[in-house]
Design a protein around this motif. Sequence first.
Motif, PDB file in Angstrom:
ATOM      1  N   LEU A   1      38.434   1.081  22.865  1.00  0.00           N
ATOM      2  CA  LEU A   1      36.556   1.125  23.521  1.00  0.00           C
ATOM      3  C   LEU A   1      36.403   1.733  22.238  1.00  0.00           C
ATOM      4  CD1 LEU A   1      37.595   1.202  27.383  1.00  0.00           C
ATOM      5  CD2 LEU A   1      37.271  -1.288  26.139  1.00  0.00           C
ATOM      6  N   PRO A   2      34.564   2.136  21.720  1.00  0.00           N
ATOM      7  CA  PRO A   2      34.462   2.935  21.581  1.00  0.00           C
ATOM      8  C   PRO A   2      34.100   4.281  22.166  1.00  0.00           C
ATOM      9  CG  PRO A   2      32.736   0.660  21.451  1.00  0.00           C
ATOM     10  CD  PRO A   2      34.904   0.765  22.262  1.00  0.00           C
ATOM     11  N   ASN A   3      34.147   5.398  21.800  1.00  0.00           N
ATOM     12  CA  ASN A   3      33.677   6.337  22.201  1.00  0.00           C
ATOM     13  C   ASN A   3      32.866   6.427  22.794  1.00  0.00           C
ATOM     14  OD1 ASN A   3      36.750   7.163  22.168  1.00  0.00           O
ATOM     15  ND2 ASN A   3      36.262   8.936  20.692  1.00  0.00           N
ATOM     16  N   PHE A   4      31.628   6.131  22.297  1.00  0.00           N
ATOM     17  CA  PHE A   4      30.500   6.286  22.502  1.00  0.00           C
ATOM     18  C   PHE A   4      30.045   5.526  24.052  1.00  0.00           C
ATOM     19  CE2 PHE A   4      29.795   2.364  19.758  1.00  0.00           C
ATOM     20  CZ  PHE A   4      29.386   1.790  21.231  1.00  0.00           C
TER      21      PHE A   4
ATOM     22  N   MET B   1      32.187   5.152  26.182  1.00  0.00           N
ATOM     23  CA  MET B   1      32.936   6.272  27.389  1.00  0.00           C
ATOM     24  C   MET B   1      31.661   7.537  28.154  1.00  0.00           C
ATOM     25  SD  MET B   1      35.721   4.415  27.372  1.00  0.00           S
ATOM     26  CE  MET B   1      35.893   5.575  28.667  1.00  0.00           C
ATOM     27  N   PRO B   2      31.528   7.411  28.898  1.00  0.00           N
ATOM     28  CA  PRO B   2      31.307   8.330  30.095  1.00  0.00           C
ATOM     29  C   PRO B   2      31.718  10.117  29.296  1.00  0.00           C
ATOM     30  CG  PRO B   2      32.026   7.135  31.495  1.00  0.00           C
ATOM     31  CD  PRO B   2      33.044   6.368  30.542  1.00  0.00           C
TER      32      PRO B   2
ATOM     33  N   ASN C   1      37.155  14.280  25.684  1.00  0.00           N
ATOM     34  CA  ASN C   1      38.295  15.619  26.088  1.00  0.00           C
ATOM     35  C   ASN C   1      38.206  16.769  25.009  1.00  0.00           C
ATOM     36  OD1 ASN C   1      40.486  15.083  28.636  1.00  0.00           O
ATOM     37  ND2 ASN C   1      40.923  13.624  27.084  1.00  0.00           N
ATOM     38  N   HIS C   2      37.571  16.958  23.632  1.00  0.00           N
ATOM     39  CA  HIS C   2      37.481  17.319  23.090  1.00  0.00           C
ATOM     40  C   HIS C   2      36.467  19.506  23.486  1.00  0.00           C
ATOM     41  CE1 HIS C   2      37.694  14.675  19.432  1.00  0.00           C
ATOM     42  NE2 HIS C   2      36.597  14.024  20.427  1.00  0.00           N
ATOM     43  N   GLY C   3      37.288  19.778  22.986  1.00  0.00           N
ATOM     44  CA  GLY C   3      36.875  21.360  23.528  1.00  0.00           C
ATOM     45  C   GLY C   3      38.483  21.452  24.922  1.00  0.00           C
ATOM     46  N   ASN C   4      38.907  20.285  25.344  1.00  0.00           N
ATOM     47  CA  ASN C   4      40.747  20.562  25.534  1.00  0.00           C
ATOM     48  C   ASN C   4      41.875  20.756  24.907  1.00  0.00           C
ATOM     49  OD1 ASN C   4      38.899  20.159  28.125  1.00  0.00           O
ATOM     50  ND2 ASN C   4      38.968  18.108  28.020  1.00  0.00           N
ATOM     51  N   PHE C   5      42.847  20.974  25.725  1.00  0.00           N
ATOM     52  CA  PHE C   5      43.591  21.283  24.586  1.00  0.00           C
ATOM     53  C   PHE C   5      45.076  20.739  25.408  1.00  0.00           C
ATOM     54  CE2 PHE C   5      40.966  25.016  24.782  1.00  0.00           C
ATOM     55  CZ  PHE C   5      41.679  25.549  23.388  1.00  0.00           C
ATOM     56  N   VAL C   6      45.695  20.472  24.445  1.00  0.00           N
ATOM     57  CA  VAL C   6      47.220  19.614  25.680  1.00  0.00           C
ATOM     58  C   VAL C   6      48.314  20.335  25.297  1.00  0.00           C
ATOM     59  CG1 VAL C   6      46.848  17.163  24.395  1.00  0.00           C
ATOM     60  CG2 VAL C   6      47.732  18.631  21.926  1.00  0.00           C
TER      61      VAL C   6
ATOM     62  N   ASP D   1      28.292   4.070  36.970  1.00  0.00           N
ATOM     63  CA  ASP D   1      27.887   4.789  38.097  1.00  0.00           C
ATOM     64  C   ASP D   1      28.914   6.210  37.664  1.00  0.00           C
ATOM     65  OD1 ASP D   1      27.943   5.340  40.726  1.00  0.00           O
ATOM     66  OD2 ASP D   1      29.411   6.369  41.074  1.00  0.00           O
ATOM     67  N   MET D   2      29.527   6.683  36.374  1.00  0.00           N
ATOM     68  CA  MET D   2      29.758   7.905  35.951  1.00  0.00           C
ATOM     69  C   MET D   2      28.475   8.167  35.059  1.00  0.00           C
ATOM     70  SD  MET D   2      33.732   9.085  35.216  1.00  0.00           S
ATOM     71  CE  MET D   2      34.565   7.667  34.692  1.00  0.00           C
ATOM     72  N   TRP D   3      28.623   7.275  34.159  1.00  0.00           N
ATOM     73  CA  TRP D   3      27.373   7.059  33.658  1.00  0.00           C
ATOM     74  C   TRP D   3      25.826   7.485  34.287  1.00  0.00           C
ATOM     75  CZ3 TRP D   3      25.679   8.078  28.691  1.00  0.00           C
ATOM     76  CH2 TRP D   3      26.654   7.638  27.245  1.00  0.00           C
ATOM     77  N   LEU D   4      25.407   7.856  35.104  1.00  0.00           N
ATOM     78  CA  LEU D   4      24.155   7.730  35.911  1.00  0.00           C
ATOM     79  C   LEU D   4      24.646   8.996  36.419  1.00  0.00           C
ATOM     80  CD1 LEU D   4      23.754   4.713  38.066  1.00  0.00           C
ATOM     81  CD2 LEU D   4      21.995   5.753  36.673  1.00  0.00           C
ATOM     82  N   ASN D   5      25.979   9.269  37.026  1.00  0.00           N
ATOM     83  CA  ASN D   5      25.957  10.232  37.909  1.00  0.00           C
ATOM     84  C   ASN D   5      25.628  11.298  36.373  1.00  0.00           C
ATOM     85  OD1 ASN D   5      26.728  11.078  40.534  1.00  0.00           O
ATOM     86  ND2 ASN D   5      28.100   9.123  40.362  1.00  0.00           N
TER      87      ASN D   5
END
Length: 558
Positions: free
Chosen positions: A101-104, A106-107, A112-117, A410-414
Motif C-alpha cells: 500500500l502506498p505510504n501516502f 496511510m493515515p 513510524n518515522h521518528g520511532n526506534f526498533v 476514520d483515522m484520516w478524519l480524526n
Amino acid sequence: MIEARKLPPREAMDYDAVIVGGGPAGLAAAIRLKQIAPDAAVVIVEKGSEIGAHILSGVVVDPIGLDKLLPGWREDPDRPLKTPVTEDKFYLLGPSRGVRLPNFLMPPLLNNHGNFVGSLGNVCRYLGAKAEALGVEIYPGFAAAEVLFRETGEVLGIATGDAGIGRDGKPKDSFTRGMELRGKYTLFAEGARGSLSKQIIARFKLDQGCEPQKYGLGIKELWQVDPTLHRPGLVQHSFGWPLDSKTGGGSFLYHVEENQIVVGFVVHLNYTNPTLSPFDEFQRFKTHPMIRDVFAGGKRLSYGARALTEGGWQSVPKLTFPGGALVGCSAGFMNVPRIKGSHNAILSGVQAADALALALSEGRAHDELSSYEAGWRSSEIGHDLKKVRNVKPLWSKFGTWVGVPLGGADMWLNDIFGFSLFGTLKHGKPDYATLKRIDQVAPIVYPKPDGVLTFDKLSSVFLSNTNHEEDQPIHLRLSDPSIPVGKNLPEFGEPARLYCPAGVYEIAYSDEVKKSDPRFVINAQNCVHCKTCDIKDPAQNITWCTPEGGGGPNYPNM
Ligand SMILES: Cc1cc2nc3c(=O)[nH]c(=O)nc-3n(C[C@H](O)[C@H](O)[C@H](O)COP(=O)(O)OP(=O)(O)OC[C@H]3O[C@@H](n4cnc5c(N)ncnc54)[C@H](O)[C@@H]3O)c2cc1C
Ligand code: SF4
C-alpha cells in the motif's frame, strides 16, 4: 492447598509505593516517583527471574514516553534503542501474492518515522538499572499472588506467593512463606490481563459502564538472518492472508540490530472458528512468497507469545480505587492500529507517579489518586487512543476488506478534523463469547512444519527458555474440572488445545483411534504466561494464577 490458619504468619515490610510488575509502566512509575520524591520508599516485585525476562513485544517504540521520563536518554551511550526506523512498508496479502500500500494512503498517525526498533526487554533492563540507581528496591523472581486489604476495604498492598508447596498442596522441605509488602499506595503494572488487576477491576467494579476489554494474541520469533538480506530500521506490517476476511489480525516484521529480525503475528481473540490455531497461522504466514525469502539461510533464535489489549479508549476502566491504581496495559492503554503500547505504558506510569507524589506530599495514604483518573483522557495517552477508537470495532464488524479501509478513513478524519463520523462505536461481545460451535464451522487444516521455516509448538517453547518448578500446584486453575471434556470438547473441540501457543492443553484418550475416555491434560510447566486461556476459554473456567516466582519464560531480548 494448605489451610491459611496452619501457616506461619508472613513478615511484612512497609513502603510508600508498592509496584506490581517490572515492565515499562511499573519501572516508569518508580523512576518518576523517585525523581520527584527522592525520599519515598518504593518497591517493585517482578515475577520473571530478572527484569525483562517476561517482556515480549514487537518492538517499534514511539519515544514520547522515554523523552518525558528520561530527557537525556538519546545521548546515553548505553541507551537500549539505537536503530531509528528507516523504511515503513504496509502489505495486503492474498494466498500467493500481495500488494504494497502506498505510504501516502496511510493515515499519518501510522507513520513510524521518528520511532526506534529494538527489544522492549532490553528497554526494561535499562529502566531497571535507572530505577535501582535512584534507590528503588526491585525484587525479581517474586510474584505478587494476593492483594491485601485493610479492614475498611482499601488496598493495603500485596503478598508474594509462598514457595515450596508440592503439586498435592502440601509444604515441602523447601517451604518458605511469602512476604507482605504494604504500601500507602499500590500500583498494578502487570500488563495485559494482569491476574491481580483482574481481581481489582472486579472488586471495585472499575469496568462498570465501559465496553468489554478486547484482546489479541501476539506470537513472535527472533531470527538471525543473512547479512545481505538485512536492512536495519526496516519496519513492515501486513494484513490479510493467512487469516480469512472475518478474522482480525496481521503481521509485523522489523529489522533490528546485529543482522537480526523480529517477526510476529497478532490474531484478534474475537475470532469465531474454534479450529483456528494462532500459532499455526503465524507459521503459515512465514511461508508467503513475499515474506519467506528473508529467512533463507537464517536461524531462529527465540520464541514467545503474549496477549495484548485491543479495546482502547472505550474499554479503559476507571484507573483508581482506594489505595492504588492501574497503569500500563493492566489498564488497557495499547493503541491497536499502531501496534504500540509501550509509550503509553511509560506515560501512564509517569502520570500515576505524579498523582502519587502529590498525595504523599499532602500526607495522604490509602485514598484515591483522583488526579490520575481525572487527567488521562485529556493527556497524550487520551489523544493517542481517542483518534483510533473506532478502528477495532469497524474491523470486527465489517471484516478485513471493508472494515480496514473504513478504519483508515476514520483515522484520516480524526487526524485532520479531530472527529469521527461514527461517534464512539461499541465492541460487542467479550472475546470468550465469540466462538461458533464446532459443527457450524469448516475445520481449518494446517500443513505440517518443515523444521526449517515452520516449527511445532514444543520446539518453539524450548526456545523461550521456559522453566517452572514441576512439583508445585498447577497455576492454571479450573473452576469446574468437568467443563473441558464435558462441555468444551463436544461444543468447540476444546479450543484450548489450539489457542494456547505453548501446547499446554491436550486432550488425551485411552484409545487414540477410538477416541475413548477423553482426559484434559495441563502441561503447566510449558506455560509462557501469555494469559490467552484466561481470556478465551468459552466457559471462563480457566484462571491464570501466579506460579512460584521466577517460573515462566526467560526471554533474552524479546
Ligand atoms: C506481540 C506484541 C507486539 C507488540 N509490539 C509493540 C510495539 O511494536 N511497540 C509498542 O510500543 N508496543 C508493542 N506492544 C505492546 C507493549 O508490549 C505493551 O504495551 C507494553 O509491554 C505494556 O507495558 P506494561 O508495563 O503495562 O506491561 P508488560 O510489558 O506486560 O509488563 C508487565 C510486567 O509485570 C510482570 N508481572 C505481571 N504480573 C505480575 C505479578 N502478579 N507479580 C509480579 N510481576 C508481575 C510481568 O512479568 C512483566 O514483567 C506489543 C505487544 C505484543 C504482545
Ligand atoms: S497456558 Fe494459558 S497463559 Fe500459559 S501459554 Fe497457554 S494460553 Fe498462555
